[in-house]
Design an enzyme around this catalytic site. Structure first.
Site, mmCIF file in Angstrom:
data_model
loop_
_atom_site.group_PDB
_atom_site.id
_atom_site.type_symbol
_atom_site.label_atom_id
_atom_site.label_comp_id
_atom_site.label_asym_id
_atom_site.label_seq_id
_atom_site.Cartn_x
_atom_site.Cartn_y
_atom_site.Cartn_z
ATOM 1 N N ARG A 86 0.848 -1.205 0.000
ATOM 2 C CA ARG A 86 0.000 0.000 0.000
ATOM 3 C C ARG A 86 0.885 1.258 0.000
ATOM 4 O O ARG A 86 0.568 2.273 -0.609
ATOM 5 C CB ARG A 86 -0.965 0.000 1.204
ATOM 6 C CG ARG A 86 -1.781 1.278 1.293
ATOM 7 C CD ARG A 86 -3.042 1.181 2.135
ATOM 8 N NE ARG A 86 -2.930 0.416 3.353
ATOM 9 C CZ ARG A 86 -2.255 0.765 4.441
ATOM 10 N NH1 ARG A 86 -1.582 1.904 4.463
ATOM 11 N NH2 ARG A 86 -2.231 -0.020 5.495
ATOM 12 N N TYR A 138 -16.707 15.103 -18.396
ATOM 13 C CA TYR A 138 -17.026 13.682 -18.249
ATOM 14 C C TYR A 138 -18.032 13.513 -17.094
ATOM 15 O O TYR A 138 -17.896 14.147 -16.039
ATOM 16 C CB TYR A 138 -15.735 12.868 -18.012
ATOM 17 C CG TYR A 138 -16.050 11.517 -17.460
ATOM 18 C CD1 TYR A 138 -16.958 10.692 -18.126
ATOM 19 C CD2 TYR A 138 -15.529 11.067 -16.265
ATOM 20 C CE1 TYR A 138 -17.312 9.462 -17.608
ATOM 21 C CE2 TYR A 138 -15.863 9.834 -15.743
ATOM 22 C CZ TYR A 138 -16.764 9.034 -16.420
ATOM 23 O OH TYR A 138 -17.139 7.827 -15.896
ATOM 24 N N LYS A 237 -7.743 4.229 -20.336
ATOM 25 C CA LYS A 237 -7.964 4.553 -21.741
ATOM 26 C C LYS A 237 -6.674 4.334 -22.566
ATOM 27 O O LYS A 237 -6.195 3.230 -22.604
ATOM 28 C CB LYS A 237 -8.471 6.001 -21.844
ATOM 29 C CG LYS A 237 -9.608 6.345 -20.856
ATOM 30 C CD LYS A 237 -10.877 5.635 -21.182
ATOM 31 C CE LYS A 237 -12.094 6.021 -20.364
ATOM 32 N NZ LYS A 237 -11.968 6.300 -18.955
HETATM 33 C C1 LIG Z 1 -12.287 12.426 -19.514
HETATM 34 C C2 LIG Z 1 -12.339 11.364 -18.444
HETATM 35 N N1 LIG Z 1 -11.745 11.604 -17.266
HETATM 36 C C3 LIG Z 1 -11.752 10.687 -16.293
HETATM 37 C C4 LIG Z 1 -12.385 9.473 -16.437
HETATM 38 C C5 LIG Z 1 -12.403 8.527 -15.293
HETATM 39 O O1 LIG Z 1 -11.562 7.413 -15.537
HETATM 40 P P1 LIG Z 1 -11.807 5.971 -14.911
HETATM 41 O O2 LIG Z 1 -12.951 5.358 -15.617
HETATM 42 O O3 LIG Z 1 -10.507 5.281 -15.143
HETATM 43 O O4 LIG Z 1 -12.111 6.163 -13.470
HETATM 44 C C6 LIG Z 1 -13.024 9.187 -17.651
HETATM 45 C C7 LIG Z 1 -13.742 7.919 -17.892
HETATM 46 O O5 LIG Z 1 -14.140 7.164 -17.077
HETATM 47 C C8 LIG Z 1 -13.006 10.169 -18.672
HETATM 48 O O6 LIG Z 1 -13.629 9.973 -19.826
HETATM 49 N N1 LIG Z 2 -21.248 3.579 -15.384
HETATM 50 C C1 LIG Z 2 -20.020 4.360 -15.455
HETATM 51 C C2 LIG Z 2 -19.850 4.925 -16.810
HETATM 52 C C3 LIG Z 2 -18.402 5.068 -17.161
HETATM 53 S S1 LIG Z 2 -18.078 6.106 -18.552
HETATM 54 C C4 LIG Z 2 -16.422 5.707 -18.953
HETATM 55 C C5 LIG Z 2 -15.695 6.696 -19.792
HETATM 56 N N2 LIG Z 2 -15.216 7.808 -19.055
HETATM 57 C C6 LIG Z 2 -16.428 7.207 -20.978
HETATM 58 O O1 LIG Z 2 -16.521 8.447 -21.164
HETATM 59 O O2 LIG Z 2 -16.884 6.402 -21.771
HETATM 60 C C7 LIG Z 2 -20.133 5.469 -14.441
HETATM 61 O O3 LIG Z 2 -21.207 5.740 -13.957
HETATM 62 O O4 LIG Z 2 -19.119 6.055 -14.083
#
Ligand SMILES: Cc1ncc(COP(=O)(O)O)c(C=O)c1O
Ligand SMILES: N[C@@H](CCSC[C@H](N)C(=O)O)C(=O)O
Length: 446
Positions: A86, A138, A237
């Site tokens: 950790r 997002y 991603k």
């Molecule tokens: C622009 C952006 N930032 C942050 C995140 C968060 O990443 P994660 O899904 O790995 O938590 C996402 C997608 O989930 C995203 O599309």
């Molecule tokens: N159910 C998820 C959706 C994740 S979206 C993942 C990614 N950032 C995208 O833009 O496609 C949630 O509620 O977070």
């Protein structure tokens, strides 16, 4: 990479980038597991992505997975570089040093997801602090900020960050963070990181400029070089590229700030596991070649859709209203684009008729995905707010992978025809629902 445009801004950006590649950054003092530090960048980014200095005792070409929770000490007072995973793990440290190098940072932290990274960053906020952020974000970012506002006394201002003046006008002595996304997900709006960072640092010196670089990755943009204090991204991603792990990465220069964030990582236990650190490291090595192919495919698909009369949002297209701004900051357009059919039902039929394009959230992966953001990735933003923020309910997001582009275009064409989203002509087909012709009402909140 995608062909850079030829304008003076782009030439200046390219010059700045190659200067950074050559100069690198000053080396910090020798690293401890709690403070993984960067090595100097010596080669072009595509080379640096695969070039690592493994400290493995057997000279393993690929840093092994140290699948151990605890580490033996030489005495009761310690004596080993690591004590508990950790707090630090050799596989994670190796990854963090590599990430710091490719993100042009002094320090990087690897955590369990992109949202985990934003959680570590926003734990710096205190009640009464103000955050300025965008109005196209997002969905998960919007959700965490809404939670902080409702439960932690943080005040969040959503403004149109495509206009630096709106950000400047919202700055107050209580501004603690300016949180930017560019290109925005899913409207692909471009935000001028350098102008906003300069304005913020001048007017609110204690405010941190934080940039979510998920849509571009360090292959295409280094927000720290543009004046951001913190750059973070979802390693789920492009960085990992195969949708086989969740990961988040934070990169920065300020040592004291890095220590505070490391404290949170250790205290809350959100550091990336050794196995996922290994997979992220493996993914990073192929980032350049994946991105090159994904972008080339995305450009062809964007041109194909635009050529058939769709309104397409993609910064690789000259028609993007902020084309020059994007290319002044970035080395490519990325592989996410969106378009509208003019009708929610049609968009639903297009998405569901696609075969090769998987109906999934996420992006940045080797296989291509199709989605309706308002129902999927951005469903956590309520319908009224989506409407206020002008997010079209019929918007389709395409996340382009590395397949043969002709197969992708054929499958998309078939889906568009099958869905009735195009009118067939003797020459082929064209979009039959121009945006704005048949405005789609928002569905009830989810
Ligand atoms: C622009 C952006 N930032 C942050 C995140 C968060 O990443 P994660 O899904 O790995 O938590 C996402 C997608 O989930 C995203 O599309
Ligand atoms: N159910 C998820 C959706 C994740 S979206 C993942 C990614 N950032 C995208 O833009 O496609 C949630 O509620 O977070």
């Amino acid at each position: 990479m995608a062909t850079p445009p030829d304008g003076p801004q782009a030439q200046a950006a390219n010059k700045a980038i190659s200067k950074l590649d050559l100069d690198g950054h000053n080396l910090p003092p020798s690293p401890a597991p709690s403070s993984p530090q960067v090595g100097r960048r010596r080669y072009a980014l595509a080379t640096e992505l695969v070039y690592t200095e493994s400290k493995d005792q057997y000279g393993a070409s690929s840093m092994p997975i140290y699948q151990s929770a605890t580490f033996k000490q030489t005495s009761s007072s310690g004596g080993n570089e690591y004590d508990y995973t950790r707090s630090g793990n050799p596989t994670r440290t190796h990854l963090e040093r590599h990430l710091a190098k490719i993100m042009n940072a002094t320090r990087a932290l690897a955590v369990g997801s992109g949202m985990g990274a934003l959680d570590v960053i926003t734990r710096l906020l205190r009640p009464g602090d103000e955050v300025i952020t965008g109005d196209d974000l997002y969905g998960g970012t919007n959700r965490l900020l809404t939670y902080l506002q409702a439960n932690q006394g943080v005040v969040v201002h959503h403004v149109d960050t495509t206009d630096p003046e709106r950000v400047r006008a919202a700055l107050t002595p209580r501004t603690a963070m300016v949180l930017l996304e560019t290109p925005t997900n899913p409207l692909i709006k471009i935000v001028d990181i350098a102008t906003i960072a300069a304005a913020t640092h001048a007017a609110a010196p204690r405010a941190l400029v934080v940039v979510d670089n998920t849509m571009l990755s360090p292959m295409l943009c280094n927000p720290l070089d543009l004046g951001a204090d913190v750059s973070y991204e979802s390693g789920t991603k492009y960085l990992s590229g195969h949708h086989d792990i969740m990961a988040g990465v934070i990169a920065l220069h300020d040592a004291a700030l890095g220590d505070k964030m490391y404290f949170t990582v250790n205290a809350t236990g959100c550091g990336l596991s050794p196995g996922d650190s290994f997979l992220l490291m493996r993914g990073v090595k192929t980032l350049a070649i994946r991105m090159e192919k994904q972008q080339a495919n995305a450009q062809r698909i964007a041109e194909f859709l635009e050529g058939h009369g769709f309104r397409v949002r993609y910064p690789g297209l000259r028609s993007h209203p902020q084309y020059d701004l994007h290319w002044s900051m970035a080395r490519g357009a990325g592989a996410v684009l969106s378009f509208e059919t003019g009708d929610v039902g049609k968009s639903e039929r297009v998405v569901e008729a696609a075969r090769l394009w998987g109906i999934s959230v996420s992006f940045g992966c080797v296989n291509s995905l199709i989605s309706m953001p308002c129902r999927m990735s951005h469903a956590s933003i309520d319908a009224k707010t989506r409407q206020e923020r002008q997010m079209p309910e019929d918007i389709i997001r395409l996340c382009v992978g590395i397949e043969d582009v002709n197969d992708l275009i054929d499958d998309l064409s078939r889906a568009l025809v099958q869905a009735g989203a195009v009118t067939l002509t003797l020459d082929g087909f064209h979009a039959n629902g121009a945006p704005g012709e048949t405005p789609s009402p928002p569905p009830p909140s989810v």
